[in-house]
Design a protein around this motif. Structure first.
Motif, PDB file in Angstrom:
ATOM      1  N   ASP A 185      87.055  -0.219 -70.757  1.00  0.00           N
ATOM      2  CA  ASP A 185      88.345  -0.780 -70.378  1.00  0.00           C
ATOM      3  C   ASP A 185      88.388  -1.284 -68.945  1.00  0.00           C
ATOM      4  O   ASP A 185      89.382  -1.921 -68.554  1.00  0.00           O
ATOM      5  CB  ASP A 185      89.457   0.267 -70.566  1.00  0.00           C
ATOM      6  CG  ASP A 185      89.678   0.618 -72.022  1.00  0.00           C
ATOM      7  OD1 ASP A 185      89.195  -0.136 -72.892  1.00  0.00           O
ATOM      8  OD2 ASP A 185      90.302   1.658 -72.293  1.00  0.00           O
ATOM      9  N   GLU A 186      87.337  -0.972 -68.175  1.00  0.00           N
ATOM     10  CA  GLU A 186      87.312  -1.359 -66.761  1.00  0.00           C
ATOM     11  C   GLU A 186      88.531  -0.824 -66.020  1.00  0.00           C
ATOM     12  O   GLU A 186      89.035  -1.444 -65.079  1.00  0.00           O
ATOM     13  CB  GLU A 186      87.258  -2.900 -66.617  1.00  0.00           C
ATOM     14  CG  GLU A 186      86.088  -3.557 -67.313  1.00  0.00           C
ATOM     15  CD  GLU A 186      84.757  -3.230 -66.640  1.00  0.00           C
ATOM     16  OE1 GLU A 186      84.776  -2.749 -65.497  1.00  0.00           O
ATOM     17  OE2 GLU A 186      83.698  -3.460 -67.267  1.00  0.00           O
ATOM     18  N   GLN A 187      89.011   0.355 -66.443  1.00  0.00           N
ATOM     19  CA  GLN A 187      90.151   0.999 -65.789  1.00  0.00           C
ATOM     20  C   GLN A 187      89.785   2.457 -65.489  1.00  0.00           C
ATOM     21  O   GLN A 187      90.269   3.389 -66.138  1.00  0.00           O
ATOM     22  CB  GLN A 187      91.398   0.933 -66.673  1.00  0.00           C
ATOM     23  CG  GLN A 187      91.915  -0.473 -66.915  1.00  0.00           C
ATOM     24  CD  GLN A 187      93.132  -0.501 -67.813  1.00  0.00           C
ATOM     25  OE1 GLN A 187      93.521   0.514 -68.390  1.00  0.00           O
ATOM     26  NE2 GLN A 187      93.745  -1.673 -67.935  1.00  0.00           N
ATOM     27  N   PRO A 188      88.898   2.662 -64.524  1.00  0.00           N
ATOM     28  CA  PRO A 188      88.430   4.025 -64.245  1.00  0.00           C
ATOM     29  C   PRO A 188      89.557   4.937 -63.784  1.00  0.00           C
ATOM     30  O   PRO A 188      90.459   4.497 -63.055  1.00  0.00           O
ATOM     31  CB  PRO A 188      87.406   3.820 -63.132  1.00  0.00           C
ATOM     32  CG  PRO A 188      87.780   2.514 -62.495  1.00  0.00           C
ATOM     33  CD  PRO A 188      88.323   1.679 -63.608  1.00  0.00           C
ATOM     34  N   PRO A 189      89.565   6.198 -64.210  1.00  0.00           N
ATOM     35  CA  PRO A 189      90.579   7.149 -63.739  1.00  0.00           C
ATOM     36  C   PRO A 189      90.570   7.247 -62.223  1.00  0.00           C
ATOM     37  O   PRO A 189      89.542   7.063 -61.575  1.00  0.00           O
ATOM     38  CB  PRO A 189      90.147   8.477 -64.391  1.00  0.00           C
ATOM     39  CG  PRO A 189      89.341   8.058 -65.589  1.00  0.00           C
ATOM     40  CD  PRO A 189      88.651   6.799 -65.200  1.00  0.00           C
ATOM     41  N   ALA A 190      91.722   7.557 -61.670  1.00  0.00           N
ATOM     42  CA  ALA A 190      91.874   7.563 -60.211  1.00  0.00           C
ATOM     43  C   ALA A 190      90.943   8.553 -59.531  1.00  0.00           C
ATOM     44  O   ALA A 190      90.574   8.365 -58.364  1.00  0.00           O
ATOM     45  CB  ALA A 190      93.326   7.863 -59.848  1.00  0.00           C
ATOM     46  N   ASP A 191      90.558   9.631 -60.235  1.00  0.00           N
ATOM     47  CA  ASP A 191      89.707  10.645 -59.615  1.00  0.00           C
ATOM     48  C   ASP A 191      88.222  10.408 -59.874  1.00  0.00           C
ATOM     49  O   ASP A 191      87.388  11.268 -59.586  1.00  0.00           O
ATOM     50  CB  ASP A 191      90.083  12.039 -60.124  1.00  0.00           C
ATOM     51  CG  ASP A 191      89.882  12.180 -61.630  1.00  0.00           C
ATOM     52  OD1 ASP A 191      89.779  11.134 -62.327  1.00  0.00           O
ATOM     53  OD2 ASP A 191      89.820  13.331 -62.116  1.00  0.00           O
ATOM     54  N   SER A 192      87.856   9.264 -60.396  1.00  0.00           N
ATOM     55  CA  SER A 192      86.464   8.985 -60.725  1.00  0.00           C
ATOM     56  C   SER A 192      85.753   8.261 -59.584  1.00  0.00           C
ATOM     57  O   SER A 192      86.382   7.567 -58.784  1.00  0.00           O
ATOM     58  CB  SER A 192      86.385   8.109 -61.985  1.00  0.00           C
ATOM     59  OG  SER A 192      86.884   6.811 -61.705  1.00  0.00           O
ATOM     60  N   PRO A 193      84.445   8.405 -59.482  1.00  0.00           N
ATOM     61  CA  PRO A 193      83.693   7.669 -58.464  1.00  0.00           C
ATOM     62  C   PRO A 193      83.841   6.157 -58.608  1.00  0.00           C
ATOM     63  O   PRO A 193      83.796   5.428 -57.618  1.00  0.00           O
ATOM     64  CB  PRO A 193      82.240   8.101 -58.719  1.00  0.00           C
ATOM     65  CG  PRO A 193      82.332   9.408 -59.415  1.00  0.00           C
ATOM     66  CD  PRO A 193      83.581   9.327 -60.237  1.00  0.00           C
ATOM     67  N   GLN A 194      84.023   5.682 -59.848  1.00  0.00           N
ATOM     68  CA  GLN A 194      84.182   4.249 -60.063  1.00  0.00           C
ATOM     69  C   GLN A 194      85.439   3.723 -59.378  1.00  0.00           C
ATOM     70  O   GLN A 194      85.442   2.619 -58.818  1.00  0.00           O
ATOM     71  CB  GLN A 194      84.214   3.942 -61.567  1.00  0.00           C
ATOM     72  CG  GLN A 194      82.871   4.068 -62.253  1.00  0.00           C
ATOM     73  CD  GLN A 194      82.513   5.495 -62.617  1.00  0.00           C
ATOM     74  OE1 GLN A 194      83.122   6.449 -62.139  1.00  0.00           O
ATOM     75  NE2 GLN A 194      81.511   5.644 -63.465  1.00  0.00           N
ATOM     76  N   ALA A 195      86.515   4.519 -59.430  1.00  0.00           N
ATOM     77  CA  ALA A 195      87.742   4.110 -58.745  1.00  0.00           C
ATOM     78  C   ALA A 195      87.528   4.110 -57.240  1.00  0.00           C
ATOM     79  O   ALA A 195      87.990   3.207 -56.518  1.00  0.00           O
ATOM     80  CB  ALA A 195      88.888   5.045 -59.123  1.00  0.00           C
TER      81      ALA A 195
END
Length: 493
Positions: A162-172
């Motif tokens: 979804d290209e919508q990483p959770p706020a607590d993820s390294p991707q964000a």
């Protein structure tokens, strides 16, 4: 393909061991027939060899192949073992197992799908592990879900598709990193997210010492080794605090089971670090080798320095350093053309390093004819006792003393018939090998094709008194057993 000969017939058990020296990285299809034939001709040995190799081997291509061929075999015990071994692989390796099973072997059994599903669900159950895997191997994970039509869990769906990483993820945090203005903010985000060096370095515009500290703190010892040349280019060695942190990571590498011995030495070549760092890296390599095996048989290494044998000289330095790190018995090294020359490292160390052996070989040049028996004749004259001889050569013997004759004279003089391991480089004639077999010499032959990363796999073959005892050790490794599901446990109860 490399060959093993012991008498007129090939021994499939040692043929697969032989492949450890010649396996090219990333070319699984080149070894597929070897693994398939070994499984068909000696399934019992192949099944035990897989867990043995997972503990002792360094070439990851073989681990992928073992899992793929066990997972698609006709034996449920082997499929269960593959299920367990697959859980130890990195995501990109699991993807390679799946692709090899589908595209080369031609089947994807239910047990393999189950193993991969368990692998993915285990990571989904651990958000930190899933985030780390998605950051480092996003394409491989997407490939696994899509190929097997597995529905991702909510977090995996958000991270991968979804290209919508959770706020607590390294991707964000990585997206924030790309927008961060100050080095301090960038460093904070890297540390909080554990963002790997290769990912973070492409997202930042300016490299500062504080940022380098953050990057190195987020790296494993192997990642520091892999990135050493890149870190040096970015000025990491010019700042005492950053350099000290690199040294700390290298100190941890000695006990890190994930560190590859030969990658350490390749890092030295690529980065050309200062003398202190080079010593640290060589210590890491020696410790990693020493943790694997101990060679207790008196051993000799013969190096062919005849014309065109420059590659043999380079290979011999690596082999001498590897053997020196693990041998607890006398070790002798000879270079030869039509005569033999003893090669000795500096006497100041009990365990010489690669740099010591490079110094010892400094004046050795490839020229002259070939008398493979010359060093053995020299050992007979000097009453040098060994139980095994490793010969790096192209087998082009053309000058007496011939090896098989010198071997007979050595056995008569010292009362021991040493076993012989040939490490063959380049084009070679099988005539030399046949001479040894016909003379009753126990000989194992390997065709080395230039993959230095696989050399440590030779050490277990030198560590046991006989080839039969090596096979016994491998056969003693139990097949891993898949844990029972709750339903199975109730049924069996």
């Amino acid at each position: 393909m490399s060959q093993f000969r012991s008498g007129p017939e090939q021994d499939v058990r040692v043929q697969i061991l032989n492949s450890f020296l010649s396996a090219p990285h990333g070319k699984l299809q080149d070894l597929a027939s070897l693994h398939r034939d070994a499984l068909e001709r000696d399934p019992l040995f192949y099944g035990h060899l897989a867990p043995w190799y997972f503990e002792h081997g360094e070439v990851r291509d073989h681990k992928v192949l073992f899992v793929a061929h066990l997972a698609t075999s006709a034996y449920p015990e082997f499929r269960g073992a593959a299920w367990v071994l697959l859980q130890q692989l990195a995501p990109y390796e699991v993807a390679r197992v799946l692709d090899h099973a589908k595209q080369v072997i031609g089947k994807t059994p239910r047990s393999l799908r189950s193993a991969i599903q368990h692998y993915l669900r285990t990571r989904e159950a651990n958000p930190r592990q899933l985030d780390r895997a998605a950051l480092r191997a996003r394409s491989a994970l997407k490939h696994l879900y899509a190929s097997l039509r597995l529905k991702p869990g909510p977090r995996a769906q958000a991270l991968l598709f979804d290209e919508q990483p959770p706020a607590d993820s390294p991707q964000a945090l990585l997206k924030q990193l790309a927008r961060a203005e100050s080095a301090e903010e960038q460093a904070r985000l890297i540390i909080e997210g554990g963002i790997p060096y290769t990912t973070a370095i492409g997202a930042v515009r300016t490299i500062t010492p504080a940022l380098l500290v953050a990057l190195i703190n987020a790296m494993s010892p192997q990642e520091v080794i892999n990135a050493l040349a890149s870190l040096k280019r970015r000025g990491a060695f010019d700042h005492p605090e950053v350099k000290a942190l690199i040294d700390q990571k290298l100190a941890l590498a000695s006990s890190d089971q994930r560190v590859s011995t030969m990658k350490v030495k390749k890092a030295i070549e690529a980065a050309q670090p200062d003398e202190a760092t080079t010593r640290s890296l060589l210590h890491v390599a020696d410790q990693r080798v020493a943790n694997k095996v101990v060679i207790r048989r008196p051993t000799a290494l013969f190096i062919d320095k005849s014309g065109s044998m420059t590659p043999a000289i380079e290979l011999a330095k690596q082999l001498a350093a590897l053997i020196s790190a693990v041998i607890e018995a006398p070790f002798y090294v000879y270079a030869f053309d039509t005569a033999a020359f003893s090669i000795e490292p500096p006497a100041r160390k009990r365990r010489p390093t690669l740099s010591d052996w490079e110094q010892a070989f400094k004046f050795v040049r490839a020229e002259g004819g070939t008398s493979i028996g010359a060093p053995l004749a020299k050992m007979t004259r000097e009453q040098v006792y060994v139980e095994q001889i490793l010969v790096v050569t192209d087998c082009g013997e053309n000058t007496p003393p011939l090896f098989h004759t010198a071997w007979q004279e050595y056995r008569h003089a010292l009362g021991i018939g040493p076993s012989v391991i040939l490490v063959i480089i380049g084009q070679h004639s099988e005539y030399f090998e046949r001479q040894l077999v016909e003379a009753g010499i126990e000989v194992t032959s390997y065709h080395f094709t230039g993959d230095y990363y696989s050399l440590p796999n030779l050490l277990p073959l030198l560590a046991l008194p006989t080839r039969a005892e090596l096979v016994d050790e491998i056969m003693a490794y139990p097949l891993p057993q898949r844990p029972l599901s709750s339903t199975q446990a109730v049924t069996q109860a």
